[in-house]
Design an enzyme around this catalytic site. Structure first.
Site: not given
Ligand code: ADP
Length: 514
Positions: A286, A494
């Site tokens: 990320e 996520e």
């Protein structure tokens, strides 16, 4: 340590001890509450020092005060943590999903009960205003609860067989030990969003928190220990900036680690991916963003201003989904700039622990230098400062919330993530031009736009090259959504029903001779 620092440390310890002894009376305590001063890392259920006893300081970014000193660990301690996580995995994977869920729920509940203390620790080491810190704790722990539920719903498949003599199945199994490396901008939530999913899936973890904010990570261990999450399942290795690459290398290169999950800069993400190649690890990344925030002529301008403020200035502009470039169509450009500058002029800049503060410090002076360099570059190339545009008198880690108009594509703010309280406003004429500009970056995390035209809404939502899009909305994060980017903003998702898949392997099983 100066006298001022040691007085501050003692008063911090007393405050923590007092508030935690109030909150923790109803739970079984294996350690005294004063252990929440966190001077040790957490490996295999033990609170440990570095082998050579070395520590590094954790400071409050608002005033530079020393909050604590934690172990400066290196490769050896990281390997030890990995070994323990690998041992613990043999047992943890055989817990039933319900057993794991019960423990995770208890972990969630105790952190919810102690939300205020966790928020205080977070503000002390990160600087964000307390109200935002409380919000982050609520958000972070929600992933533990969410995945405690999702873990119970890890279904495989029974596959219609093409052969009379065979029966075909898909089993889902935990990937194993996960190395988790996290940033300082969400010291609690970036850990729990990963660890909640990993533990629920049956994985064990070794977490390396950011050097600026290790205390929030250690606080989560304290509560995990309190509710009986078994030794070795959750390990936190703390280290200074100097040793981050060494610790990271062990996590990436160890054959005992099956997966790396990272949140941070694209540059570091690429290093970690390269290091993970030889052992062919699963990776979730990320990474950085360069979000465009587009306001079309048909937009409700007041709503767009409110959305831009929420997106741009949360965490003093230090979030990866913060609007980095604000693009406004020509008919509403002047009105938008004027209204945005007016709202920003009302911000209260200060120590996040003080009542009424809306904008805290940046994480360090280097971050302030970056904002200042973007401002100076924009001004030199013709940008007009409407408000701010300079370092703030509060101290070396503060920067005045800034709005600059007449921004052009050649300015640094258009190509680099500022990660600070600077809103650069660019004028555009057509939808095509706005979409082209928005997509003219190698990043693709989040994008936002404001419009009342339903056909335009569909077109632009489909055309923006991002993993997440806010439509007439500046705040998009939530436990139930798939968070993540495309292009150089990362891999994997996520949260949501998809987040747990990142920690599971699919195994195909073929039963013959049936
Ligand atoms: P930022 O610039 O926002 O600090 P980084 O990507 O440098 O972002 O840091 C995010 C996390 O990555 C932190 O925990 C940091 O210590 C860690 N980190 C930085 N460089 C490395 C590296 N070479 N190997 C492993 N971890 C690293």
């Amino acid at each position: 340590m100066s006298q001022k620092m040691s007085r501050k440390l003692v008063s911090d310890l007393k405050l923590l001890t007092k508030s935690l002894s109030t909150h923790c009376t109803s739970i079984q305590q294996s350690r005294s509450a004063s252990s929440l001063a966190f001077k040790n890392a957490y490996i295999n259920g033990q609170w440990v020092t570095a082998e050579d006893g070395r520590t590094f300081p954790v400071r409050n970014p608002a005033n530079g005060d020393l909050i604590s000193e934690v172990p400066d660990m290196q490769a050896k301690e990281t390997q030890t943590a990995v070994n323990h996580a690998a041992d613990a995995f043999k047992r943890w994977k055989n817990y039933t999903a319900i057993e794991r869920s019960i423990l995770l729920k208890k972990w969630h509940d105790i952190m919810a009960k102690n939300q205020e203390d966790l928020a205080q620790i977070l503000t002390a080491e990160n600087g964000k205003p307390l109200a935002e810190a409380r919000g982050e704790i609520g958000y972070g722990i929600s992933f533990v609860e969410w995945f405690a539920e999702e873990g119970k719903r890890i279904y495989g498949d029974v596959i219609p067989s093409a052969f009379k003599s065979k029966r075909l199945l898909h089993l889902k199994q935990p990937v194993g030990v996960c190395g988790i490396i996290t940033p300082w901008n969400f010291p609690n939530a970036m850990i729990l969003r990963k660890v909640g999913a990993a533990l629920a899936a049956g994985c064990t973890v070794v977490v390396k928190p950011a050097e600026d904010t290790p205390l929030s990570a250690l606080a989560t261990c304290y509560f995990a220990e309190q509710v009986g999450i078994p030794a070795g399942v959750l390990n936190v290795v703390t280290c200074s900036h100097q040793h981050a690459s060494e610790v990271g290398r062990v996590l990436c290169q160890s054959p005992k680690v099956s997966k790396i999950s990272f949140t941070g800069s694209t540059a570091t993400g690429k290093v970690l991916m390269k290091q993970s190649i030889d052992t062919m690890k699963r990776v979730s990344m990320e990474l950085g963003g360069n979000a465009a925030f587009i306001v079309f002529n048909s937009a409700d301008v007041d709503a767009a201003v409110a959305g831009a403020v929420a997106s741009k200035y949360r965490g003093t502009g230090q979030t990866c989904i913060s609007a980095n470039r604000i693009l406004v169509q020509e008919e509403v450009y002047d009105e938008f700039c004027e209204k945005l500058a007016k709202v920003v002029s009302q911000f209260v800049v200060g120590d996040g622990q003080e009542d009424g503060t809306t904008q805290g410090p940046l994480i360090n002076e280097k971050a302030v230098d970056k904002v200042d360099s973007h401002v100076k570059d924009a001004v030199a190339k013709g940008g007009k400062v409407l408000i701010g545009g300079e370092r703030h008198v509060k101290g070396p880690t503060f920067y005045s919330p800034t709005v600059i108009r007449d921004i052009t594509e050649d300015m640094l703010v258009c190509s680099e993530e500022t990660f600070g309280p600077l809103a650069p406003v660019i004028k555009f004429k057509t939808e095509e031009e706005a979409v082209l500009l928005a997509n003219s970056t190698r990043f693709g995390l989040a994008g936002y736009f404001y419009s009342q035209d339903i056909r335009q809404i569909w077109r632009v939502a489909e055309d923006l090259e991002v993993g997440m899009v806010g439509i007439n909305e500046g705040v998009i994060s939530s436990t139930s959504i798939a968070f993540g980017g495309i292009k150089e903003s990362g891999l994997g998702r996520e949260g949501s029903k998809y987040g747990i898949d990142e920690y599971l392997n699919i195994k195909y099983a073929c039963f013959g001779g049936m």
